[in-house]
Write an enzyme that holds these catalytic residues in place. Structure first.
Site, PDB file in Angstrom:
ATOM      1  N   GLU A  69      18.614  -1.197 -11.118  1.00 53.68           N
ATOM      2  CA  GLU A  69      19.142  -1.565 -12.429  1.00 53.68           C
ATOM      3  C   GLU A  69      20.531  -2.184 -12.331  1.00 53.68           C
ATOM      4  O   GLU A  69      21.310  -1.847 -11.436  1.00 53.68           O
ATOM      5  CB  GLU A  69      19.233  -0.318 -13.321  1.00 53.68           C
ATOM      6  CG  GLU A  69      17.903   0.356 -13.551  1.00 53.68           C
ATOM      7  CD  GLU A  69      18.039   1.721 -14.186  1.00 53.68           C
ATOM      8  OE1 GLU A  69      17.078   2.138 -14.877  1.00 53.68           O
ATOM      9  OE2 GLU A  69      19.078   2.391 -13.993  1.00 53.68           O
ATOM     10  N   ASP A  88      15.282   9.278 -17.401  1.00 52.14           N
ATOM     11  CA  ASP A  88      16.171   8.110 -17.488  1.00 52.14           C
ATOM     12  C   ASP A  88      15.465   6.803 -17.199  1.00 52.14           C
ATOM     13  O   ASP A  88      16.095   5.811 -16.854  1.00 52.14           O
ATOM     14  CB  ASP A  88      17.364   8.283 -16.543  1.00 52.14           C
ATOM     15  CG  ASP A  88      16.933   8.488 -15.096  1.00 52.14           C
ATOM     16  OD1 ASP A  88      15.723   8.449 -14.811  1.00 52.14           O
ATOM     17  OD2 ASP A  88      17.815   8.694 -14.245  1.00 52.14           O
TER      18      ASP A  88
END
Length: 349
Positions: A65, A236
């Site tokens: 990410e 998450d």
């Protein structure tokens, strides 16, 4: 002749070694308290920041990410991965590095490791939220999932909220043994528990922090009594949760940035209109946090770029004038900005 790089071309770099030296110099608990205040200060000026869900590249093995934001003067991003399988190979589940840059020039002003710093800022964010949501006077914390984040979470709750006892549970007893050993001498009473139910007995704060990338049920509805604050930080990414959906139906849920949490958090299980409150509104006093002693509060935390900005800003300020960083020349700096090739040619002379 090639002139030496200008000051703008030399970027302060905080290595893992220097980050560890910095943490020891400041003190873990003091640093957690100061980071908690730094995150809260930036949440107080929430409208100043660019906000978007992180850019994620998912695979069967995990996720990579990028987490960018800017307050109009300083830009930041963090590179971070999440690969649960890494642990079996002796590798970190999460690794990260981050950068700050001037918006006015685009030049970087800080590059740093963020594997340690992410653990610290995540714990600080948990403590910031708990400061507004946890039952007053909570002294006992149940910690389910005793991996790399566990000690940071426990010490942040101790330093910021005055937690005195931590009850540990993990499906891997070695993780619990590691956490017990690391928290010796911390001033906390630490107990290893055989079940998740045992770990949350008597707890005012429950933290769930597990690594498996799957829809899991770490807590079921019957385990959660009135007045509890749940700090859910393990879910998450899409397809990864820790709480049974019935808990969310009873709890008042607080999030960082709703568009991101609906994709990645516990609330991905719920209908699109499931009500949530963004925690910055509580920090600003616009909406209430904990209203009474029986309320169940849930901080559905997935991590957000503003928290990384806060941590990077904190590190940049605290390392100025110290030896906790080194300057590295990662920006090409020709004498004439138009003559990049000339700089290359002259370097061979």
């Amino acid at each position: 002749m090639v002139l030496p790089p200008s000051s703008k071309a030399l970027v302060p770099f905080v290595s893992v070694e220097n980050m560890m030296r910095l943490v020891h110099h400041v003190g873990v608990e003091r640093m957690l308290m100061e980071l908690t205040d730094a995150v809260e200060a930036d949440f107080l000026r929430w409208e100043s920041f660019d906000k978007s869900p992180r850019v994620a590249s998912h695979s069967r093995e995990g996720v990579i990410e990028l987490m960018p934001t800017s307050d109009g003067e300083i830009y930041s991003f963090k590179y971070v991965n999440g690969h649960p399988k890494n642990m079996a190979e002796g590798l970190q589940t999460v690794t990260a590095f981050g950068l700050l840059a001037e918006v006015s020039t685009g030049y970087p002003v800080l590059l740093t490791e963020m594997t340690l710093l992410t653990a610290l800022r995540t714990a600080a964010t948990s403590a910031m939220a708990a400061r507004h949501l946890a039952p007053k006077g909570a002294k006992v914390m149940g910690m389910i999932g005793n991996g790399a984040q566990a000690e940071f979470q426990a010490l942040a709750m101790k330093a910021v909220l005055g937690v005195e006892e931590v009850r540990l549970y993990d499906i891997d007893p070695r993780a619990t043994e590691k956490t017990l050993s690391n928290l010796k001498g911390s001033g906390l009473t630490v107990t290893a528990c055989k079940t998740a139910q045992d770990a949350i007995e008597g707890a005012g704060i429950i933290t769930t922090c597990t690594a498996d990338k799957q829809f899991a049920t770490i807590l079921t509805d019957n385990m959660v009594g009135a007045g509890i604050h749940i700090n859910a930080i393990g879910g998450d990414c899409p397809g990864k949760t820790e709480l049974h959906g019935d808990i969310l139906l009873r709890a008042e849920t607080f999030v960082e940035y709703t568009p991101q949490t609906r994709i990645e958090g516990e609330i991905q299980q719920m209908a699109p209109d499931y009500p949530v409150t963004e925690i910055w509104r509580v920090v600003r006093g616009e909406l209430p946090g904990r209203r009474d002693a029986t309320q169940i509060t849930l901080f559905d935390s997935v991590g957000f770029a503003i928290e990384d900005f806060s941590a990077l800003r904190y590190v940049r300020n605290i390392v100025k004038g110290t030896d906790f960083y080194q300057d590295i020349d990662i920006i090409a700096d020709p004498d004439d900005p138009r003559d990049l090739f000339g700089m290359l040619r002259r370097s061979a002379m």
